[in-house]
Scaffold this motif. Sequence first.
Motif, PDB file in Angstrom:
ATOM      1  N   SER A 165      83.595  31.857  15.411  1.00  0.00           N
ATOM      2  CA  SER A 165      82.372  31.884  16.220  1.00  0.00           C
ATOM      3  C   SER A 165      82.686  31.683  17.698  1.00  0.00           C
ATOM      4  O   SER A 165      83.691  31.068  18.067  1.00  0.00           O
ATOM      5  CB  SER A 165      81.391  30.802  15.754  1.00  0.00           C
ATOM      6  OG  SER A 165      81.813  29.532  16.177  1.00  0.00           O
ATOM      7  N   LYS A 166      81.799  32.173  18.516  1.00  0.00           N
ATOM      8  CA  LYS A 166      81.941  32.077  19.969  1.00  0.00           C
ATOM      9  C   LYS A 166      81.948  30.619  20.428  1.00  0.00           C
ATOM     10  O   LYS A 166      82.696  30.246  21.331  1.00  0.00           O
ATOM     11  CB  LYS A 166      80.785  32.847  20.626  1.00  0.00           C
ATOM     12  CG  LYS A 166      80.899  33.058  22.118  1.00  0.00           C
ATOM     13  CD  LYS A 166      79.758  33.945  22.605  1.00  0.00           C
ATOM     14  CE  LYS A 166      79.861  34.248  24.093  1.00  0.00           C
ATOM     15  NZ  LYS A 166      78.752  35.129  24.552  1.00  0.00           N
ATOM     16  N   LYS A 167      81.143  29.781  19.788  1.00  0.00           N
ATOM     17  CA  LYS A 167      81.063  28.370  20.169  1.00  0.00           C
ATOM     18  C   LYS A 167      82.262  27.567  19.662  1.00  0.00           C
ATOM     19  O   LYS A 167      82.695  26.613  20.293  1.00  0.00           O
ATOM     20  CB  LYS A 167      79.767  27.753  19.631  1.00  0.00           C
ATOM     21  CG  LYS A 167      78.516  28.222  20.352  1.00  0.00           C
ATOM     22  CD  LYS A 167      77.287  27.508  19.824  1.00  0.00           C
ATOM     23  CE  LYS A 167      76.023  27.968  20.574  1.00  0.00           C
ATOM     24  NZ  LYS A 167      74.818  27.272  20.046  1.00  0.00           N
ATOM     25  N   HIS A 227      77.901  38.743  27.156  1.00  0.00           N
ATOM     26  CA  HIS A 227      76.930  39.299  26.210  1.00  0.00           C
ATOM     27  C   HIS A 227      77.355  39.260  24.746  1.00  0.00           C
ATOM     28  O   HIS A 227      76.500  39.362  23.859  1.00  0.00           O
ATOM     29  CB  HIS A 227      76.619  40.750  26.587  1.00  0.00           C
ATOM     30  CG  HIS A 227      76.101  40.909  27.981  1.00  0.00           C
ATOM     31  ND1 HIS A 227      74.955  40.289  28.416  1.00  0.00           N
ATOM     32  CD2 HIS A 227      76.579  41.629  29.041  1.00  0.00           C
ATOM     33  CE1 HIS A 227      74.737  40.614  29.690  1.00  0.00           C
ATOM     34  NE2 HIS A 227      75.704  41.421  30.086  1.00  0.00           N
ATOM     35  N   ASP A 243      78.579  38.280  20.907  1.00  0.00           N
ATOM     36  CA  ASP A 243      78.120  37.255  19.976  1.00  0.00           C
ATOM     37  C   ASP A 243      79.070  37.185  18.786  1.00  0.00           C
ATOM     38  O   ASP A 243      80.139  37.810  18.795  1.00  0.00           O
ATOM     39  CB  ASP A 243      76.673  37.500  19.540  1.00  0.00           C
ATOM     40  CG  ASP A 243      76.470  38.828  18.820  1.00  0.00           C
ATOM     41  OD1 ASP A 243      77.458  39.388  18.282  1.00  0.00           O
ATOM     42  OD2 ASP A 243      75.328  39.326  18.775  1.00  0.00           O
ATOM     43  N   ASP A 244      78.684  36.452  17.762  1.00  0.00           N
ATOM     44  CA  ASP A 244      79.580  36.246  16.625  1.00  0.00           C
ATOM     45  C   ASP A 244      79.816  37.502  15.794  1.00  0.00           C
ATOM     46  O   ASP A 244      80.698  37.521  14.931  1.00  0.00           O
ATOM     47  CB  ASP A 244      79.046  35.125  15.723  1.00  0.00           C
ATOM     48  CG  ASP A 244      79.183  33.748  16.359  1.00  0.00           C
ATOM     49  OD1 ASP A 244      79.837  33.656  17.421  1.00  0.00           O
ATOM     50  OD2 ASP A 244      78.640  32.774  15.808  1.00  0.00           O
ATOM     51  N   TYR A 270      71.386  43.916  20.832  1.00  0.00           N
ATOM     52  CA  TYR A 270      71.451  42.662  21.580  1.00  0.00           C
ATOM     53  C   TYR A 270      70.632  41.546  20.939  1.00  0.00           C
ATOM     54  O   TYR A 270      70.971  40.373  21.069  1.00  0.00           O
ATOM     55  CB  TYR A 270      71.029  42.875  23.045  1.00  0.00           C
ATOM     56  CG  TYR A 270      69.544  42.781  23.294  1.00  0.00           C
ATOM     57  CD1 TYR A 270      68.996  41.633  23.871  1.00  0.00           C
ATOM     58  CD2 TYR A 270      68.690  43.831  22.966  1.00  0.00           C
ATOM     59  CE1 TYR A 270      67.626  41.545  24.102  1.00  0.00           C
ATOM     60  CE2 TYR A 270      67.341  43.742  23.196  1.00  0.00           C
ATOM     61  CZ  TYR A 270      66.807  42.597  23.761  1.00  0.00           C
ATOM     62  OH  TYR A 270      65.464  42.501  23.979  1.00  0.00           O
ATOM     63  N   ASN A 271      69.541  41.894  20.240  1.00  0.00           N
ATOM     64  CA  ASN A 271      68.753  40.853  19.561  1.00  0.00           C
ATOM     65  C   ASN A 271      68.676  41.050  18.053  1.00  0.00           C
ATOM     66  O   ASN A 271      67.991  40.306  17.355  1.00  0.00           O
ATOM     67  CB  ASN A 271      67.341  40.777  20.145  1.00  0.00           C
ATOM     68  CG  ASN A 271      66.578  42.090  20.003  1.00  0.00           C
ATOM     69  OD1 ASN A 271      67.052  43.038  19.353  1.00  0.00           O
ATOM     70  ND2 ASN A 271      65.414  42.156  20.611  1.00  0.00           N
ATOM     71  N   GLN A 290      71.070  31.934  30.926  1.00  0.00           N
ATOM     72  CA  GLN A 290      72.318  31.290  30.530  1.00  0.00           C
ATOM     73  C   GLN A 290      73.032  30.707  31.740  1.00  0.00           C
ATOM     74  O   GLN A 290      73.550  29.577  31.701  1.00  0.00           O
ATOM     75  CB  GLN A 290      73.209  32.309  29.829  1.00  0.00           C
ATOM     76  CG  GLN A 290      74.564  31.780  29.394  1.00  0.00           C
ATOM     77  CD  GLN A 290      75.353  32.837  28.641  1.00  0.00           C
ATOM     78  OE1 GLN A 290      75.318  32.896  27.427  1.00  0.00           O
ATOM     79  NE2 GLN A 290      76.054  33.678  29.368  1.00  0.00           N
TER      80      GLN A 290
END
Length: 480
Positions: A11-13, A276, A278-279, A370-371, A403
């Motif tokens: 994951s990105k985090k 931009h 995401d996972d 994107y969403n 952000q």
Amino acid sequence: MNKEDIGITISKKEDFSEWYTQVVLKAKLADYAPVKGLIVLRPDGYSIWESLRNTFDKKFSKNGVRNGFLPVLIPESLLGKEQKHFAGFNPEVFWVTHSGENEVGDRLALRPTSETLAYTLYSKWIQSWRDLPLKINFWNTALRAEIKATKPFLRTSEFLWQEGHTVHTTKEEAEEEVLKILDIYKKTVEEELAIPVTTGKKSEKEKFVGAAYTTTMESIMPDGKALQMGTSHFLGQNFSKPFEVKFADKDNIEHFAWQTSWGISWRLIGAMIMTHGDDQGLVLPPKVAPIQVVIVPIYKNEESKNKVMTKSQEILDKLELQNIRTHVDDRDELSPGYKFNDWELKGIPIRIEIGPKDIEKQTIVVATRYNREKTNLGFDEITKIPDILEKIQHNMLEAAKIQAEKNTKEITDYSEFKSNIEKGGFFKSPWCGKIECEEKIKEETSADIRVIPFDSEDSSRKCIYCQEQSISMPIFARGY
């Protein structure tokens, strides 16, 4: 199954650095070259660079800038003509010492930047005020020895960039050019890549070696580190004097010219990925996406395949008439689910799903990357796709602004500054203007002044380090 076919596994985090590298490699933007510190740009990555290049070229051209070409080899004796500038790059220079088995004599540097080469030529090309302003941009590569801490697009030993070099009769005209270019950079990055930037000046300590002053645009990445997105330098006469870039005015009196240089590199692509993504992988802003819409046909047998493929081709034709970059995924050997994941990994802004039941209902399924939302559109509503792409572009910029705002704080207490710097972010803090304080903050926190925003003068506070009267509120951060 090839490793690059497997989706993002972290994951990105959880691990931002590993996540970033996986996205670059698995979205097939770039790959590592056999030589350490170098990368190979794959077609999708190069397409994004071409898109940016085309936009910049159009804007540069409107500003009277033309493109030229410079060779990559620069004689050491030539670099030595501007010792201060060259000393700043000396530790990063690659040298060519042999041609075949023979020594070349005067060592040749593989271009770290082109000021010395360009201005040697400019001194030949410029004779009179009639030759000015001279505005040339060079799309080329630069080479700097980034061997220890390399990262695709962000720090590599060779990178794609553009460097503009302009010459003017007056100081005022040159300084105006510096700001014009910076504005072009800012608008392009925000409008094309959907990344908000802060513009201003570098401190005296952080300015480009040899410049009178440097203007910059900086962004804060999701992991809290700052990234320099582009710079535009006022060189004054610091190069025109050693390189004798002179012109005769209307009275035939000779003067040294006033100069600027400016550049952006492919690290803009790295910023786009980090901002931009995401996972699931890459998320591309529509304006730079190599493919803006991918159509995934869904069928179970030859009869349904023919119907769905025919309709898919009709949709592609309609979208291409609207100048939408569209692709039909006709890979028979892969399931629709695999294709969905594959295109999400590659960040394509819109995925259209269409099967026999959709044809019966005269609708298509539109999935926005994107969403990750899905909506239904009627066949007669396909003309709305350009508007959807425009909305995606707008919303991505707005999300990035939110952000960035969350990652920006105003801090006036040094203890608070030190305790927060580990978390990352932009810190607006008062500064007295002394290089001693700037260096101490860097030494104690690893944060430096990234940018002194325009109109950030502030004499109402105390310097965050020495508590003397401040002169401005620069942005401090740790950077890439």
